[in-house]
Design a protein around this motif. Sequence first.
Motif, short mmCIF file in Angstrom:
data_model
loop_
_atom_site.label_atom_id
_atom_site.label_comp_id
_atom_site.label_asym_id
_atom_site.label_seq_id
_atom_site.Cartn_x
_atom_site.Cartn_y
_atom_site.Cartn_z
N VAL A 1 -4.42 16.36 -6.05
CA VAL A 1 -3.87 15.00 -5.92
C VAL A 1 -4.99 13.97 -5.99
N VAL B 1 -4.94 14.04 4.38
CA VAL B 1 -3.79 14.36 3.53
C VAL B 1 -3.51 15.86 3.55
N THR C 1 -9.81 10.91 3.36
CA THR C 1 -8.46 10.95 2.82
C THR C 1 -8.04 12.38 2.52
N SER D 1 0.13 9.29 4.64
CA SER D 1 -0.58 9.91 3.50
C SER D 1 -0.53 9.01 2.27
N ILE D 2 0.64 8.46 1.98
CA ILE D 2 0.77 7.58 0.82
C ILE D 2 -0.09 6.33 0.99
N ALA D 3 -0.09 5.78 2.21
CA ALA D 3 -0.91 4.59 2.47
C ALA D 3 -2.39 4.90 2.27
N LEU E 1 -3.69 7.24 0.36
CA LEU E 1 -3.94 7.46 -1.07
C LEU E 1 -4.01 6.13 -1.82
N ILE E 2 -3.15 5.19 -1.45
CA ILE E 2 -3.19 3.87 -2.09
C ILE E 2 -4.49 3.16 -1.78
N LEU F 1 -5.56 11.25 -8.82
CA LEU F 1 -5.52 9.85 -8.38
C LEU F 1 -6.79 9.12 -8.79
N TRP G 1 8.51 11.96 7.89
CA TRP G 1 8.47 10.69 7.16
C TRP G 1 7.25 9.87 7.55
N ALA H 1 4.25 11.40 5.86
CA ALA H 1 4.30 11.09 4.43
C ALA H 1 3.89 9.64 4.18
N GLY H 2 4.36 8.73 5.03
CA GLY H 2 4.00 7.32 4.88
C GLY H 2 2.51 7.09 5.06
#
Length: 405
Positions: free
Chosen positions: A377, A31, A27, A288-290, A292-293, A381, A282, A285-286
Amino acid sequence: MDFIPIISTLRRHRTAATLIVLEIAFTCAIVCNAVFLIRERVNRMDRASGITEDEIVRIQLTGIGQKSDPGVITRQDLAALRGLGGVKSAAVTNMIPFGGSSWNSSISPIPDDPSPPINVGTYMGSHDLIETLGVKLSAGRDFTPGEYLDFAATGSNIHVPSVLITKGIAERLFPGQSALGKPLYVWGKQPSTIVGIIDVLARPNDWQGAEGRTYALVMPLDIDFTTGGNYLIRCDPARKVEVLAAAEAALKQVDPNRLIINRQTFGEVRRDFFKQDRAMAWLLAGVSIALLIITALGVIGLASFWVQQRTRQIGVRRALGATRGDILRYFQTENFILATAGIVLGMALAYGINLWLMGKYQIERLPVEVLPIGAGVLWFLGQIAVLGPALRAAAIPPAIATRSV
């Protein structure tokens, strides 16, 4: 806090600890590179065109069939456009910044230069082109009316006596010197004289990479609408939509046998040109967010599992005098150690991925300052993700030790 019991516990749960470290590492690597690529895309989308974007509208058209005298029609077009309400100036040009389609030339400061020539975007247009674009001259002057040549009448052996170049070309060809008055070989064996330096004028596309984006020159070649077919109109920003509609009607009145290909404000030109960059930013970014979740859920799941497995151990520690704060710090320190191991490994992977991307897609080297962003981050997190299970662990009463025997 004594780290030895934590390390000892992690060794007993080697497989689970290794999996979470690897998850954090991958990750972190992805990221970090995603943040770098997003920043590159944003910087690319934000780069200056050098023109007065908020005042400019563009109409692109093409003729149908042969025109008896396109030069006469072009002069009639420009007269009609300049007479519209709210219009400050109008010009015809072969291309526009961020327009995609580009005219390019090779230039050199000396004749028969053995070194590789510099490729530049070549702007041509009517007498009001510089005023219409609104570009700033950092040195020198604009063309005089007597310097303009009729592009259609000059033929293939054209010699342009004077040119304007951008500051990027001037710094490349004449570092530490003034480029004004210097000769420049553009077309043919006779040099042109540099009479002005434009601060910034973007090319229509990204050919030649980041450095080549600053290389553009303007030649005093008067063209007609069949050469590129771009009419630029500089107008009152509040009346751009009105001017576009009136301009289209005026052009159709001059010659109805033409097709309007595009009718845009310059903001729309910029938006269309950078559409793929915006979509890529975008998407990254999507992703990366996925990631991280998913990583946060992994940390929560592992911490919850360990709390369940260590219920008796936690109760014993509480019975021996450990406070809720001690239990909370234990789990957060344990997670911090795992996150740190994953981040260190992830930084190495991030550079490895970046080197592969550099060789495959010719992107720039990953800046060092991006790595602390990714590390911060993931550390944050990880601590947030483990907080819930750690609080549940801290809430285990000492009496659970006796009930578990």
